[in-house]
Design a protein around this motif. Structure first.
Motif, mmCIF file in Angstrom:
data_model
loop_
_atom_site.group_PDB
_atom_site.id
_atom_site.type_symbol
_atom_site.label_atom_id
_atom_site.label_comp_id
_atom_site.label_asym_id
_atom_site.label_seq_id
_atom_site.Cartn_x
_atom_site.Cartn_y
_atom_site.Cartn_z
ATOM 1 N N GLY A 207 2.189 -51.257 -2.921
ATOM 2 C CA GLY A 207 1.198 -51.682 -1.934
ATOM 3 C C GLY A 207 1.359 -53.139 -1.555
ATOM 4 O O GLY A 207 1.335 -53.496 -0.368
ATOM 5 N N LEU A 208 1.542 -54.003 -2.554
ATOM 6 C CA LEU A 208 1.679 -55.431 -2.277
ATOM 7 C C LEU A 208 3.007 -55.748 -1.605
ATOM 8 O O LEU A 208 3.066 -56.520 -0.638
ATOM 9 C CB LEU A 208 1.541 -56.221 -3.582
ATOM 10 N N GLY A 209 4.081 -55.128 -2.093
ATOM 11 C CA GLY A 209 5.395 -55.393 -1.506
ATOM 12 C C GLY A 209 5.515 -54.916 -0.073
ATOM 13 O O GLY A 209 6.021 -55.637 0.797
ATOM 14 N N SER A 210 5.035 -53.700 0.203
ATOM 15 C CA SER A 210 5.112 -53.175 1.566
ATOM 16 C C SER A 210 4.220 -53.968 2.509
ATOM 17 O O SER A 210 4.564 -54.173 3.687
ATOM 18 C CB SER A 210 4.745 -51.696 1.592
ATOM 19 N N SER A 211 3.071 -54.441 2.017
ATOM 20 C CA SER A 211 2.191 -55.257 2.857
ATOM 21 C C SER A 211 2.854 -56.589 3.205
ATOM 22 O O SER A 211 2.737 -57.073 4.334
ATOM 23 C CB SER A 211 0.857 -55.507 2.138
ATOM 24 N N ALA A 212 3.554 -57.184 2.239
ATOM 25 C CA ALA A 212 4.263 -58.437 2.511
ATOM 26 C C ALA A 212 5.367 -58.230 3.545
ATOM 27 O O ALA A 212 5.545 -59.048 4.462
ATOM 28 C CB ALA A 212 4.848 -58.989 1.210
ATOM 29 N N LEU A 213 6.083 -57.133 3.426
ATOM 30 C CA LEU A 213 7.133 -56.846 4.412
ATOM 31 C C LEU A 213 6.541 -56.587 5.790
ATOM 32 O O LEU A 213 7.098 -57.025 6.813
ATOM 33 C CB LEU A 213 7.963 -55.638 3.952
ATOM 34 N N LEU A 214 5.416 -55.881 5.839
ATOM 35 C CA LEU A 214 4.757 -55.615 7.120
ATOM 36 C C LEU A 214 4.266 -56.900 7.772
ATOM 37 O O LEU A 214 4.415 -57.087 8.989
ATOM 38 C CB LEU A 214 3.580 -54.664 6.914
#
Length: 266
Positions: A207-214
Motif C-alpha cells: 500500500g505504501l510503496g504503490s502510493s509513493a509510485l502513484l
C-alpha cells in the motif's frame, strides 16, 4: 408476472421495485437458511446482492427512471450490505461487494464531477473491506482491495485529471497508504501466527510503496506542481519515520527517498 412484463402491464418502476424486492428477499432468506445449509445460504445471499446491483444499475443507466445520486446512494447501500453479510456468508459475498463497490462510481452517470463524495466513498469502502478481510484472514481479498484501490487511482489520474479532482485524488492515494499501513500494524499485533502477520505487513508495504509510485506519477502528470511535490515529500517523510520505527519497512524508506530525490532533480 411474466405475462404482465411481456404485455407492459407493469411500469418500469414497478418492475425494478419487484426485482429489488426479490433481491432483498433472497438476502433475508439466506439468513433463515444459514443454520441448516451454509453453502446454500451463501449462494442465496450472492444472488440477492447481484439482483439488487442489477436493479439499481438498470434504473439509472438503462431506463433512467431514478436520478444519479439516488442510484449512487442505493449502490452504496447494496455494497454495504454485501460487505456486512460477508461476515456471515464468506468471501464470495465479499468479492461481489468489492467488485460492485469499486465500479459503482464509473457505472452511475451524472456523478463524474462530484470528486469529494466519490473519493470519500472509495476510501470508506477500502477501509471497510480492509478491516473485514483482516478479521476473516481473507488475504487474497485484501490484496484485491489494494489492487482495486490503486487501479481506481490510476484510471482517475489518467482520464479524469483536472484542477477539481487533483486534490481529492492525492488525498485518496495518501489515504490508501495510511489505511493499509495501519491495518497491517493492527493485524500484526492481533495475529499470533508469524506467517499471517507477515502477510499483513507485506500488504502494508504494498500500500505504501504503490502510493509513493502513484504520487510520483502524479507529480510528472502535473508538471512538477508544488501540491504534488509536497504530497510526495510528506509521504516520503512518513515512510522514513516508519522505517525507523519498524525495520520491516526500511526498504520503503529508501524507495521514498529515491523517488523524492529523482523528482527534485528532474
Amino acid at each position: 408476472v411474466k405475462y404482465s412484463f411481456d404485455n407492459n402491464l407493469l411500469s418500469v418502476r414497478a418492475r425494478l421495485s419487484i426485482a429489488g424486492g426479490f433481491g432483498v428477499a433472497l438476502v433475508l432468506a439466506s439468513l433463515w437458511v444459514r443454520s441448516r445449509a451454509d453453502k446454500v445460504a451463501a449462494s442465496l445471499c450472492g444472488a440477492g446482492v447481484a439482483v439488487m446491483y442489477a436493479a439499481v444499475l438498470s434504473g439509472t443507466a438503462h431506463f433512467e427512471v431514478m436520478g444519479p445520486w439516488v442510484g449512487f446512494a442505493l449502490m452504496i447501500a447494496v455494497t454495504g450490505t454485501a460487505v456486512g453479510m460477508s461476515l456471515l456468508h464468506g468471501p464470495f459475498v465479499a468479492l461481489l461487494g468489492l467488485i460492485g463497490g469499486f465500479v459503482t462510481p464509473a457505472l452511475i452517470n451524472g456523478t463524474e464531477s462530484a470528486w469529494g463524495p466519490t473519493f470519500t466513498y472509495l476510501l470508506l469502502l477500502e477501509i471497510g473491506l480492509a478491516v473485514v478481510t483482516r478479521k476473516k484472514q481473507w488475504f487474497g481479498l485484501s490484496a484485491m482491495t489494494l489492487a482495486m484501490s490503486i487501479l481506481s487511482a490510476v484510471v482517475y489520474g489518467l482520464f479524469a485529471w483536472d484542477s477539481d479532482s487533483r486534490g481529492w485524488l492525492i488525498l485518496f492515494v495518501m489515504g490508501t497508504a495510511v489505511v493499509f499501513v495501519l491495518n497491517a500494524a493492527r493485524g500484526a499485533r492481533e495475529e499470533a501466527r508469524p506467517v499471517s502477520a507477515m502477510r499483513l505487513i507485506w500488504l502494508g508495504i504494498g500500500g505504501l510503496g504503490s502510493s509513493a509510485l502513484l504520487l510520483s506519477m502524479l507529480v510528472m502528470v502535473s508538471g512538477f506542481s508544488l501540491m504534488e511535490l509536497t504530497s510526495l515529500g510528506v509521504l516520503g517523510a512518513g515512510a522514513v519515520l516508519l522505517g525507523r520505527l519498524d525495520r520491516r519497512y526500511v526498504g520503503l524508506a529508501f524507495l521514498a527517498e529515491g523517488l523524492c530525490g529523482m523528482m527534485l532533480l528532474a
